[in-house]
Design a protein around this motif. Structure first.
Motif: not given
Length: 298
Positions: A8-16, A18-32, A137-139, A257-258
């Protein structure tokens, strides 16, 4: 052969916002976390509903795929990644699990990446949009196949008759030139009761025959109390309920997923052998599936 959650991957940071950025970040975390290369992902499915600036075209999945860095090379011999949007409100993630299962069992790809998340279309959260009920958020769920006992059972779905319990739309007649930053959301007074009824129906079908004492519940959160109301309706212990952080509002499409990521990270699924995932909203419609946990989680 079954289909399991590899990571799984998640993104809930408050610096953006953008759901595109959140979902992209969550995807990268899941792969990592899974140690998977981007070229091992054959399909990316986006289930988010509320988008940056009310984007209609191109498909938001393509924007998220770019943000995730998946399948960006397109020369002879490079692996191909196909992405698409699958939109069915809060139920979308479990619909995507159905689709992913069908894809993975063909052997045409090693992994399917499901991403979810929502944001206010203005890309800001302020007092002016306090009535917007959804958190930014993104997940992501990275799925693959397994020969072991863990994995998803059948996904049960249902839609109640009658008018929608909730509607969201851009009122083009009144919003004029600011429509890209606004959204109208209307909920019927009996929204929660109607959603709970259809959620209970599919959840009972999914959990039939299971040892209720070993089943944890992860459900949509159209209201903070909804998962516990559903647990009561199903006769499950309140201690079995697992929820995501709701301090910023309802994560909507990203809720399941969150909540699963949080439960695994905190180790709060110890002692349970299965998770009952229940997604419900708008239609009112719902989906439910019983997920058998891997031995290391139990």
């Amino acid at each position: 052969m079954g289909v399991r959650i590899r990571a799984t991957g998640t993104s809930t940071a408050t610096d953006t916002h953008s759901v595109v950025e959140h979902s992209g970040s969550a995807a990268r975390e899941a792969l990592r976390r899974a140690g998977i290369r981007t070229d091992q992902v054959g399909v990316l499915i986006n289930t988010g509903i509320f988008r940056d600036s009310n984007t209609v075209e191109p498909a938001v999945s393509a924007l998220i795929q770019k943000a995730a860095g998946v399948g960006l090379d397109y020369t002879k011999g490079d692996a191909r990644t196909f992405s698409f949007d699958l939109m069915n409100g809060a139920v979308g993630v479990l619909n995507a699990v159905q689709v992913a299962g069908s894809i993975l069992t063909t052997g045409s790809t090693e992994h399917v990446l499901i991403v979810a998340g929502d944001t206010h279309p203005s890309l800001s959260r302020s007092a002016a949009d306090a009535e917007f009920p959804y958190a930014t958020a993104g997940a992501a769920l990275l799925l693959d196949t397994t020969d072991g006992p863990e994995g998803f059972g059948p996904v049960h779905t249902a839609t109640a008759p009658g008018t929608p319990a909730e509607q969201a739309y851009v009122d083009t007649a009144t919003m004029g030139t600011v429509g890209r930053g606004l959204m109208t959301i209307e909920r019927e007074p009996d929204f929660e009761d109607r959603v709970l009824a259809v959620a209970t129906e599919v959840a009972r079908a999914a959990v039939a025959g299971a040892d209720a004492g070993r089943v944890a519940l992860i459900a949509s959160t159209p209201s903070p109390q909804f998962p516990k109301l559903l647990a009561d309706a199903l006769g499950l212990d309140q201690d079995a309920v697992r929820v995501p952080d709701l301090s910023a509002g309802d994560p909507h499409t990203a809720t399941l997923p969150l909540a699963y990521d949080r439960a695994v990270t905190e180790g709060s699924l110890a002692g349970y052998t299965q998770v009952l995932f229940v997604a419900a909203g708008a239609g009112p419609s719902a989906a439910a599936t019983l997920y058998r946990l891997p031995a290391e989680t139990v």
